[in-house]
Design an enzyme around this catalytic site. Structure first.
Site, PDB file in Angstrom:
ATOM      1  CG  LEU A 179      13.376 -28.924  13.122  1.00  0.00           C
ATOM      2  CD1 LEU A 179      12.426 -28.769  11.940  1.00  0.00           C
ATOM      3  CD2 LEU A 179      14.142 -30.235  13.026  1.00  0.00           C
ATOM      4  N   GLY A 219       4.889 -27.785  18.776  1.00  0.00           N
ATOM      5  CA  GLY A 219       4.601 -26.457  18.262  1.00  0.00           C
ATOM      6  C   GLY A 219       5.831 -25.901  17.579  1.00  0.00           C
ATOM      7  N   GLY A 220       5.639 -25.025  16.568  1.00  0.00           N
ATOM      8  CA  GLY A 220       6.780 -24.476  15.855  1.00  0.00           C
ATOM      9  C   GLY A 220       7.633 -25.576  15.270  1.00  0.00           C
ATOM     10  CG  ASP A 221      11.839 -24.945  15.235  1.00  0.00           C
ATOM     11  OD1 ASP A 221      11.280 -24.457  16.237  1.00  0.00           O
ATOM     12  OD2 ASP A 221      13.029 -24.717  14.951  1.00  0.00           O
ATOM     13  CD  GLU A 222      10.226 -27.469  22.111  1.00  0.00           C
ATOM     14  OE1 GLU A 222      11.150 -27.485  22.943  1.00  0.00           O
ATOM     15  OE2 GLU A 222       9.189 -26.789  22.259  1.00  0.00           O
TER      16      GLU A 222
END
Length: 321
Positions: A179, A219-222
């Protein structure tokens, strides 16, 4: 202690007192499949009186579609004396299904001066344990925030995809997406806004794929999508285009709308890698190029002239949409 050994040494009048004392459903049937004894937990489970049970045969509690198989097991116990254990689903008197461990044993009881064989069945309700196991497995394989598959689950699905695609001589694609601008929104509006974006994006990605595809949060925005049954690169390009447009729609947050975009890298099996690690590594490296080319788009980085031609598009060294 083996209850069958205990029951073999007591008279029939004492049997009901013994099994009625135990807190789990128990019943005894004769070779003609009639109930000869049931305990209170058994009656409570099926919401029925003991008098009714003793006028019935085993098809009173076993679904019609399963009765032949069940009686075959009972006949085998009577003829061989071998115990039987299995896991079955039974429906209680309120229509709710329960998962039981079933233990069946042959016993011999005194009746009219003779030892008569019967089969005693003990039911252990393991519904809560199986549900706990299922929930634990789900938690181990899914992201807690979005409900999507996690990295561990993705690795399993990628291995399965390689096996299936190799056997069927058919390819698949992975779409790795990140993102754009997520960190700045998270910093400005807080983690609640970030969580809202991640959950909305997860829903949109799920709505974009087919039933046999899978979307995972790494994980995170992945995120990563495994697109099954890909016969031509255009199929992956079309999915990537739908993903980019789906993510770019405004996301409501309180009284405002947040806007975010996605950068997507495509890798195809087997052209871009012969296994999960190679494909993910290829896609991860390519994602940096997508970011460097201005974000909010998708790319398939071709390794050689053969890959470029197989795309059937006008490439330089990369393809952008």
């Amino acid at each position: 202690m083996d209850i069958t050994k205990v029951l073999e040494n007591v008279d029939k009048n004492q049997i009901h007192k013994i099994i009625n004392y135990l807190p789990i459903p128990i019943f005894i049937i004769a070779s003609n499949y009639r109930f000869v004894s049931v305990n209170k937990p058994m009656c409570d489970f099926f919401d029925c009186t003991i008098e009714v049970f003793l006028r019935k045969t085993d098809d009173f509690i076993i679904p019609k579609k399963n009765i032949d198989a069940s009686r075959k097991i009972t006949d085998e116990i009577f003829s061989s004396g071998q115990p039987y254990e299995d896991e079955e689903i039974l429906t209680d008197g309120r229509g709710e299904q329960h998962i039981f461990l079933i233990y069946k044993r042959l016993i011999h009881l005194q009746q009219a001066g003779y030892e008569t064989p019967f089969v005693i069945t003990v039911l252990m309700d393991v519904t809560r344990f199986r549900e706990a196991e299922k929930n634990a497995t789900h938690r181990a394989l899914h992201d807690t925030l979005t409900g999507l598959a996690n990295r561990s689950h993705l690795n399993q699905r990628l291995k399965e995809a390689v096996t299936v695609s190799t056997a069927n001589a058919q390819g698949f694609a992975i779409l790795l997406l990140d993102l754009d601008g997520f960190k700045s929104i998270n910093d400005r509006f807080g983690h609640q806004a970030g969580d809202q974006i991640l959950c909305v994006v997860a829903k949109r990605l799920t709505d974009t794929i087919r039933r046999n595809d899978v979307v995972a949060r790494l994980g995170g925005d992945e995120f990563c999508i495994v697109q099954a049954n890909v016969d031509h690169p255009d199929q992956a390009h079309e999915l990537a285009d739908r993903v980019v447009h789906a993510v770019s729609r405004p996301i409501p947050f309180g009284s405002i709308e947040l806007t975010i975009s996605a950068s997507v890298e495509i890798a195809l099996f087997p052209e871009d890698g012969d296994g999960p690690d190679a494909l993910l590594r290829k896609a991860d490296l390519g994602l940096y190029q997508v970011k460097g080319n201005g974000r909010a788009g998708y790319l398939r980085h071709a390794l050689d002239a053969r890959s470029l031609q197989s795309d059937g598009r006008n490439h330089a060294t990369n393809e952008w949409n």
